[in-house]
Design a protein around this motif. Sequence first.
Motif, PDB file in Angstrom:
ATOM      1  N   SER A 191       0.840  -1.195   0.000  1.00  0.00           N
ATOM      2  CA  SER A 191       0.000   0.000   0.000  1.00  0.00           C
ATOM      3  C   SER A 191       0.876   1.245   0.000  1.00  0.00           C
ATOM      4  N   ARG A 192       0.299   2.395  -0.369  1.00  0.00           N
ATOM      5  CA  ARG A 192       1.076   3.630  -0.473  1.00  0.00           C
ATOM      6  C   ARG A 192       1.460   4.155   0.907  1.00  0.00           C
ATOM      7  N   PRO A 193       2.745   4.422   1.143  1.00  0.00           N
ATOM      8  CA  PRO A 193       3.155   4.988   2.440  1.00  0.00           C
ATOM      9  C   PRO A 193       2.622   6.407   2.594  1.00  0.00           C
ATOM     10  N   SER A 194       2.478   6.832   3.814  1.00  0.00           N
ATOM     11  CA  SER A 194       2.040   8.193   4.093  1.00  0.00           C
ATOM     12  C   SER A 194       3.066   9.191   3.573  1.00  0.00           C
ATOM     13  N   ALA A 195       2.593  10.341   3.078  1.00  0.00           N
ATOM     14  CA  ALA A 195       3.499  11.372   2.566  1.00  0.00           C
ATOM     15  C   ALA A 195       4.459  11.854   3.648  1.00  0.00           C
ATOM     16  N   SER A 196       4.038  11.765   4.900  1.00  0.00           N
ATOM     17  CA  SER A 196       4.898  12.214   5.995  1.00  0.00           C
ATOM     18  C   SER A 196       6.138  11.327   6.155  1.00  0.00           C
ATOM     19  N   THR A 197       6.096  10.127   5.594  1.00  0.00           N
ATOM     20  CA  THR A 197       7.243   9.223   5.664  1.00  0.00           C
ATOM     21  C   THR A 197       8.475   9.851   5.031  1.00  0.00           C
ATOM     22  N   PHE A 198       8.250  10.666   3.991  1.00  0.00           N
ATOM     23  CA  PHE A 198       9.358  11.223   3.213  1.00  0.00           C
ATOM     24  C   PHE A 198       9.641  12.685   3.541  1.00  0.00           C
ATOM     25  N   ALA A 199       8.931  13.227   4.511  1.00  0.00           N
ATOM     26  CA  ALA A 199       9.164  14.613   4.924  1.00  0.00           C
ATOM     27  C   ALA A 199      10.352  14.656   5.884  1.00  0.00           C
ATOM     28  N   PHE A 200      11.207  15.672   5.714  1.00  0.00           N
ATOM     29  CA  PHE A 200      12.349  15.799   6.623  1.00  0.00           C
ATOM     30  C   PHE A 200      12.715  17.267   6.801  1.00  0.00           C
ATOM     31  N   THR A 201      12.906  17.653   8.051  1.00  0.00           N
ATOM     32  CA  THR A 201      13.412  18.979   8.412  1.00  0.00           C
ATOM     33  C   THR A 201      14.553  18.776   9.391  1.00  0.00           C
ATOM     34  N   PRO A 202      15.706  19.395   9.133  1.00  0.00           N
ATOM     35  CA  PRO A 202      16.837  19.206  10.053  1.00  0.00           C
ATOM     36  C   PRO A 202      16.458  19.564  11.484  1.00  0.00           C
ATOM     37  N   PRO A 203      16.763  18.695  12.436  1.00  0.00           N
ATOM     38  CA  PRO A 203      16.448  18.991  13.842  1.00  0.00           C
ATOM     39  C   PRO A 203      17.207  20.225  14.329  1.00  0.00           C
ATOM     40  N   LYS A 204      16.676  20.871  15.331  1.00  0.00           N
ATOM     41  CA  LYS A 204      17.317  22.047  15.894  1.00  0.00           C
ATOM     42  C   LYS A 204      18.694  21.680  16.449  1.00  0.00           C
ATOM     43  N   GLY A 205      19.675  22.480  16.102  1.00  0.00           N
ATOM     44  CA  GLY A 205      21.027  22.267  16.583  1.00  0.00           C
ATOM     45  C   GLY A 205      21.847  21.286  15.773  1.00  0.00           C
ATOM     46  N   ALA A 206      21.253  20.680  14.752  1.00  0.00           N
ATOM     47  CA  ALA A 206      21.989  19.704  13.944  1.00  0.00           C
ATOM     48  C   ALA A 206      23.008  20.394  13.043  1.00  0.00           C
ATOM     49  N   LYS A 207      24.157  19.762  12.847  1.00  0.00           N
ATOM     50  CA  LYS A 207      25.151  20.258  11.907  1.00  0.00           C
ATOM     51  C   LYS A 207      24.746  19.824  10.505  1.00  0.00           C
ATOM     52  N   VAL A 208      24.571  20.788   9.600  1.00  0.00           N
ATOM     53  CA  VAL A 208      24.113  20.492   8.238  1.00  0.00           C
ATOM     54  C   VAL A 208      25.257  20.720   7.253  1.00  0.00           C
ATOM     55  N   THR A 209      25.562  19.700   6.460  1.00  0.00           N
ATOM     56  CA  THR A 209      26.573  19.805   5.411  1.00  0.00           C
ATOM     57  C   THR A 209      25.877  19.743   4.067  1.00  0.00           C
ATOM     58  N   GLU A 210      26.105  20.747   3.223  1.00  0.00           N
ATOM     59  CA  GLU A 210      25.506  20.797   1.896  1.00  0.00           C
ATOM     60  C   GLU A 210      26.424  20.132   0.874  1.00  0.00           C
TER      61      GLU A 210
END
Length: 415
Positions: free
Chosen positions: A274-293
């Motif tokens: 069955s189709r997974p929920s759209a929220s399965t693929f949503a992502f926002t970096p957590p607060k304080g996380a180190k982000v590398t582009e």
Amino acid sequence: MAPYESDDSARAEEADDRFAGRHKAARYVVPVAVVGVAAATIGLVPALADSGDPDLPKVTAQQLIEKIAESDVQQLSGTVKISTDLGLPDLGGLESGLLSGAAGEHGGSSADPQSKLLELASGTHTLRVAADGPDRAKVSLLDDAAEYSVIHNGKDVWGYDSKSNEVFHSTSGESGQTGEGKAPHDVPATPKDFADEVLKSVDDTTSVTVDGTAHVAGRDAYKLVIKPRQSGTTVGAISIAVDAKTGLPLKFTLTPASGGAAVVDAGFTRVDFSRPSASTFAFTPPKGAKVTEGDDLKGGESKGDGRKDFEKALPKGHEDSADGLGGSKTVGEGWNTIVVLDTGGEGLPPGASGSTGNGDVDGFLNSLGDHVKGKFGSGTVFSTRLVNALITDDGKVYAGAVTKAALVKAADAAQ
């Protein structure tokens, strides 16, 4: 249930008609694909099977191959167990240093998929996978106290390591295309990923049969068995459990010619179409996380990265690359194909036949190395249960899913 087999001559002719146009390099793609899988050392443990074999209509091997090729599963979610048994010695923590070094090559982010997924090289792991068409996929590596996820959502590819609270972000064009149920960087994550590589190369060096039925992850399945017709290969057999309804490979097992436990064994323990929920693929970096582009790493990689050169040198798809360590070529055919590299006369890495000053490295190399001699001179064979490599003292490298004797014979024939 007794196995049933398709007529060999009819199967070979049908297989040639179906695959020849798309796969000109069938002579060597299977062994090279196996080498690639073993190099990544990503295997999946057997899926939990129900008792009893389902009673399904008989099919030929060719019909089952076509069913896999025509499978069009767009949505799924499930759990996959991961394990690898290449017969490598205990590295005493050396692998952690290697993984850290790999992460350092990519800006020091522990969330970079290209280095993080190397953790699948040993031990037992659990993957949670989900897909919704070609533009949405998620693969999560579950640990006792942490989770690592790769999420492909549209043009964005995210890697998140909860243990270090680090995030890696790029677009699909930067990080490598992801597809149905597949992680970035072409890392095999499901039985279908492995099966697709192997089925590219069904030719007259290969026996293909249907060996009864099975229950896998609660689904009825056929068992397709692929065996080399040639001697000298380290591959014993490949078994693919194919979902009887959808044609999706549910389990992939590669056993070595030497016997014993499987080297690569890929299976779902749970699967839902069955189709997974759209929220399965949503992502926002957590607060304080180190982000590398990903953009930040462009142009910063070492031009002398030997690992990347080696990857470039291996044949991919229908092409032979002239890049890498002095270029490459292949000798032999089918399952006995050997990739030959020339390092330019450098021979063994420092310490391979002596001491590096690092006890872990010395112990690892000495445990794998087997000194050999022949018409080619002398060298050292490094062995696993699947892939073997001969490094001659004058800098030639012969590698493949073949025996030590086959490597020495190839080196002798090159003189």
